[in-house]
Motif scaffolding. Sequence first.
Motif, PDB file in Angstrom:
ATOM      1  N   GLU A 142     -29.856 -25.239   3.215  1.00 36.07           N
ATOM      2  CA  GLU A 142     -31.425 -26.010   3.598  1.00 36.07           C
ATOM      3  C   GLU A 142     -32.556 -24.767   3.068  1.00 36.07           C
ATOM      4  OE1 GLU A 142     -31.254 -24.940   7.884  1.00 36.07           O
ATOM      5  OE2 GLU A 142     -31.755 -27.007   7.668  1.00 36.07           O
ATOM      6  N   PHE A 143     -31.722 -23.253   2.032  1.00 35.01           N
ATOM      7  CA  PHE A 143     -32.209 -22.169   1.232  1.00 35.01           C
ATOM      8  C   PHE A 143     -32.665 -22.887  -0.297  1.00 35.01           C
ATOM      9  CE2 PHE A 143     -29.716 -19.061   4.222  1.00 35.01           C
ATOM     10  CZ  PHE A 143     -30.506 -19.061   4.981  1.00 35.01           C
ATOM     11  N   GLY A 144     -32.249 -23.814   0.019  1.00 28.75           N
ATOM     12  CA  GLY A 144     -33.289 -24.591  -1.249  1.00 28.75           C
ATOM     13  C   GLY A 144     -31.850 -24.165  -2.642  1.00 28.75           C
ATOM     14  N   TYR A 145     -30.581 -24.207  -2.757  1.00 29.79           N
ATOM     15  CA  TYR A 145     -29.833 -23.752  -3.442  1.00 29.79           C
ATOM     16  C   TYR A 145     -28.560 -25.253  -3.261  1.00 29.79           C
ATOM     17  CZ  TYR A 145     -32.513 -19.466  -4.572  1.00 29.79           C
ATOM     18  OH  TYR A 145     -33.059 -18.391  -4.205  1.00 29.79           O
ATOM     19  N   PRO A 146     -27.848 -25.901  -3.911  1.00 32.48           N
ATOM     20  CA  PRO A 146     -26.982 -26.871  -4.455  1.00 32.48           C
ATOM     21  C   PRO A 146     -25.735 -25.876  -3.269  1.00 32.48           C
ATOM     22  CG  PRO A 146     -28.276 -26.714  -6.229  1.00 32.48           C
ATOM     23  CD  PRO A 146     -28.572 -25.213  -5.636  1.00 32.48           C
ATOM     24  N   VAL A 147     -25.343 -26.833  -2.811  1.00 31.88           N
ATOM     25  CA  VAL A 147     -23.876 -26.445  -1.889  1.00 31.88           C
ATOM     26  C   VAL A 147     -23.032 -27.073  -2.308  1.00 31.88           C
ATOM     27  CG1 VAL A 147     -25.206 -25.312   0.011  1.00 31.88           C
ATOM     28  CG2 VAL A 147     -24.164 -27.490  -0.075  1.00 31.88           C
ATOM     29  N   MET A 148     -20.774 -26.068  -2.903  1.00 31.91           N
ATOM     30  CA  MET A 148     -20.428 -26.624  -3.099  1.00 31.91           C
ATOM     31  C   MET A 148     -18.960 -26.376  -1.977  1.00 31.91           C
ATOM     32  SD  MET A 148     -18.365 -24.891  -6.723  1.00 31.91           S
ATOM     33  CE  MET A 148     -19.519 -25.371  -7.513  1.00 31.91           C
ATOM     34  N   PHE A 149     -18.299 -26.855  -2.138  1.00 28.08           N
ATOM     35  CA  PHE A 149     -17.486 -27.327  -0.937  1.00 28.08           C
ATOM     36  C   PHE A 149     -15.906 -27.001  -1.509  1.00 28.08           C
ATOM     37  CE2 PHE A 149     -13.968 -28.441   1.471  1.00 28.08           C
ATOM     38  CZ  PHE A 149     -14.416 -28.061   2.856  1.00 28.08           C
ATOM     39  N   ASP A 150     -15.324 -25.644  -1.611  1.00 30.60           N
ATOM     40  CA  ASP A 150     -13.955 -25.223  -2.322  1.00 30.60           C
ATOM     41  C   ASP A 150     -13.072 -25.410  -1.440  1.00 30.60           C
ATOM     42  OD1 ASP A 150     -11.822 -24.073  -3.179  1.00 30.60           O
ATOM     43  OD2 ASP A 150     -12.209 -22.214  -3.351  1.00 30.60           O
ATOM     44  N   ALA A 151     -12.355 -26.486  -1.576  1.00 32.24           N
ATOM     45  CA  ALA A 151     -11.787 -27.392  -0.868  1.00 32.24           C
ATOM     46  C   ALA A 151     -10.177 -26.775  -0.748  1.00 32.24           C
ATOM     47  CB  ALA A 151     -11.418 -29.101  -1.078  1.00 32.24           C
ATOM     48  N   THR A 152      -9.312 -26.280  -1.570  1.00 35.50           N
ATOM     49  CA  THR A 152      -8.350 -26.065  -1.659  1.00 35.50           C
ATOM     50  C   THR A 152      -8.244 -24.751  -1.397  1.00 35.50           C
ATOM     51  OG1 THR A 152      -8.252 -25.447  -4.533  1.00 35.50           O
ATOM     52  CG2 THR A 152      -7.186 -27.208  -3.519  1.00 35.50           C
ATOM     53  N   HIS A 153      -9.247 -23.738  -1.335  1.00 39.15           N
ATOM     54  CA  HIS A 153      -8.692 -22.180  -0.556  1.00 39.15           C
ATOM     55  C   HIS A 153      -9.055 -22.512   0.390  1.00 39.15           C
ATOM     56  CE1 HIS A 153      -9.374 -20.870  -5.321  1.00 39.15           C
ATOM     57  NE2 HIS A 153      -8.676 -19.836  -4.639  1.00 39.15           N
ATOM     58  N   SER A 154      -9.918 -23.795   1.265  1.00 37.12           N
ATOM     59  CA  SER A 154     -10.510 -23.907   2.399  1.00 37.12           C
ATOM     60  C   SER A 154      -8.948 -24.384   3.083  1.00 37.12           C
ATOM     61  CB  SER A 154     -11.292 -24.927   2.597  1.00 37.12           C
ATOM     62  OG  SER A 154     -12.238 -24.111   1.727  1.00 37.12           O
ATOM     63  N   ALA A 155      -7.643 -24.531   2.160  1.00 40.26           N
ATOM     64  CA  ALA A 155      -5.913 -24.706   2.787  1.00 40.26           C
ATOM     65  C   ALA A 155      -5.513 -24.107   3.166  1.00 40.26           C
ATOM     66  CB  ALA A 155      -6.020 -26.192   1.829  1.00 40.26           C
ATOM     67  N   GLN A 156      -5.966 -22.716   1.900  1.00 41.15           N
ATOM     68  CA  GLN A 156      -5.307 -21.304   1.752  1.00 41.15           C
ATOM     69  C   GLN A 156      -4.437 -21.040   3.155  1.00 41.15           C
ATOM     70  OE1 GLN A 156      -6.545 -17.844  -0.373  1.00 41.15           O
ATOM     71  NE2 GLN A 156      -4.788 -18.707  -1.859  1.00 41.15           N
ATOM     72  N   LYS A 157      -3.321 -20.036   2.783  1.00 41.62           N
ATOM     73  CA  LYS A 157      -2.769 -19.174   3.960  1.00 41.62           C
ATOM     74  C   LYS A 157      -2.336 -17.786   3.230  1.00 41.62           C
ATOM     75  CE  LYS A 157      -0.353 -22.431   6.873  1.00 41.62           C
ATOM     76  NZ  LYS A 157       0.496 -23.109   7.385  1.00 41.62           N
ATOM     77  N   PRO A 158      -3.868 -17.105   3.436  1.00 43.02           N
ATOM     78  CA  PRO A 158      -3.758 -16.093   2.931  1.00 43.02           C
ATOM     79  C   PRO A 158      -2.947 -15.030   3.425  1.00 43.02           C
ATOM     80  CG  PRO A 158      -5.705 -16.101   3.376  1.00 43.02           C
ATOM     81  CD  PRO A 158      -5.331 -17.091   3.764  1.00 43.02           C
ATOM     82  N   GLY A 159      -1.994 -14.504   2.619  1.00 46.22           N
ATOM     83  CA  GLY A 159      -0.414 -13.590   2.812  1.00 46.22           C
ATOM     84  C   GLY A 159       0.123 -14.256   3.598  1.00 46.22           C
ATOM     85  N   GLY A 160       0.284 -15.357   3.587  1.00 47.94           N
ATOM     86  CA  GLY A 160       1.028 -15.919   4.325  1.00 47.94           C
ATOM     87  C   GLY A 160       2.848 -17.063   4.090  1.00 47.94           C
ATOM     88  N   LEU A 161       3.003 -16.169   3.052  1.00 47.58           N
ATOM     89  CA  LEU A 161       4.265 -15.713   2.706  1.00 47.58           C
ATOM     90  C   LEU A 161       4.770 -15.140   2.155  1.00 47.58           C
ATOM     91  CD1 LEU A 161       4.206 -19.358   0.197  1.00 47.58           C
ATOM     92  CD2 LEU A 161       5.000 -19.085   2.385  1.00 47.58           C
ATOM     93  N   GLY A 162       4.656 -13.927   3.302  1.00 48.22           N
ATOM     94  CA  GLY A 162       4.582 -12.518   2.392  1.00 48.22           C
ATOM     95  C   GLY A 162       3.782 -11.477   2.187  1.00 48.22           C
ATOM     96  N   GLY A 163       4.340 -11.606   0.039  1.00 54.40           N
ATOM     97  CA  GLY A 163       3.659 -10.738  -1.153  1.00 54.40           C
ATOM     98  C   GLY A 163       2.560 -11.658  -1.334  1.00 54.40           C
ATOM     99  N   MET A 164       2.421 -13.134  -0.825  1.00 52.66           N
ATOM    100  CA  MET A 164       1.068 -13.684  -1.996  1.00 52.66           C
ATOM    101  C   MET A 164       0.871 -14.313  -0.736  1.00 52.66           C
ATOM    102  SD  MET A 164       5.054 -16.244  -3.726  1.00 52.66           S
ATOM    103  CE  MET A 164       4.074 -17.169  -3.737  1.00 52.66           C
ATOM    104  N   SER A 165       0.145 -15.714  -0.985  1.00 52.40           N
ATOM    105  CA  SER A 165      -0.941 -16.525   0.182  1.00 52.40           C
ATOM    106  C   SER A 165      -0.138 -18.276  -0.252  1.00 52.40           C
ATOM    107  CB  SER A 165      -1.937 -16.665  -0.844  1.00 52.40           C
ATOM    108  OG  SER A 165      -2.996 -15.420  -0.722  1.00 52.40           O
ATOM    109  N   GLY A 166       0.017 -18.080   1.233  1.00 52.36           N
ATOM    110  CA  GLY A 166       0.530 -19.484   0.683  1.00 52.36           C
ATOM    111  C   GLY A 166      -0.582 -20.501   1.903  1.00 52.36           C
ATOM    112  N   GLY A 167      -0.367 -21.887   1.838  1.00 56.23           N
ATOM    113  CA  GLY A 167      -0.791 -22.927   1.997  1.00 56.23           C
ATOM    114  C   GLY A 167      -0.464 -24.146   1.808  1.00 56.23           C
ATOM    115  N   ASP A 168      -1.225 -25.342   2.102  1.00 53.00           N
ATOM    116  CA  ASP A 168      -0.894 -26.769   2.288  1.00 53.00           C
ATOM    117  C   ASP A 168      -2.492 -27.061   1.490  1.00 53.00           C
ATOM    118  OD1 ASP A 168       0.160 -29.388   2.694  1.00 53.00           O
ATOM    119  OD2 ASP A 168       0.950 -28.834   4.938  1.00 53.00           O
TER     120      ASP A 168
END
Length: 281
Positions: free
Chosen positions: A188-214
């Motif tokens: 609504e601010f007049g700019y195109p929008v993008m959706f980041d599908a794979t980072h939204s499926a991330q689990k930050p720090g989910g594997l201890g010293g690294m990020s997990g996800g599905d």
Amino acid sequence: MSVKKYYLDGKFIGDGSLAVIAGPCSLESSEIALRVARCMKRLCDERNLLYIFKASFDKANRTSVHAWRGPGLEKGLEQLAEIKRMMNVPVITDIHESYQAAPVGEVADIIQIPAFLCRQTDLLTAAAKTGRIINIKKAQFLAPEDMIYTAAKCREAGNDNVIFCERGTFMGYHRLVVDMTSLITMREFGYPVMFDATHSAQKPGGLGGMSGGDYRFAFPLARAAAAVGIDAVFAETHPNPKEALSDGPNMIPLDQMSRFLDEVLAVHNTTQTFMKEDITE
């Protein structure tokens, strides 16, 4: 609703069509990057979609100090320039330091601002001064209505060519949660929008010293975003995510990207029909 339109490679972002930003998380090797770019270019050409190759030359925000970061600025830009030349595709990459903006702007068609850095005034100003399109990822701690101030910083620096990107709204029960209404608010601010599908499926720090996800969750999340209304979809992909040097768990296997595009495009086309009807009414 009227939004800005950006012209790249004979197509637009923001005109009602769907642009695709895809590539490996980081530039592991020229061979992998070219393999991904070649495959994605073919898939997008078959569907008449704008394709933009994505990969990072430096993953400066890794969970562990010992994690793979990438080839660095100089070698990374050489690889991106090679991909751009050989595959004849636009490229996008992210910056973490202000000094990186100028050299990256010489190669990249779009400069990406990481979510955790979206309020860094000097970084936004430096990116804006390149004259390139700027994809600003919304931080999980930032309300969508506050993204207008990030765009204002770019505009004050002389460049209003901005895209807003949603990549997970906040953390909850070991994963990111996405508020799809943020896409509406930001558009609504007049700019195109993008959706980041794979980072939204991330689990930050989910594997201890690294990020997990599905990565499986990237499919329904992207369909949901397309149903709300997006101008571009972002997805990291790799020929063998299990062997990837960064973000493997949430990257979509390259051989599943055809299905991913078909699912998202089907919903996007239906949504555009309803949006045009709304405008007509």
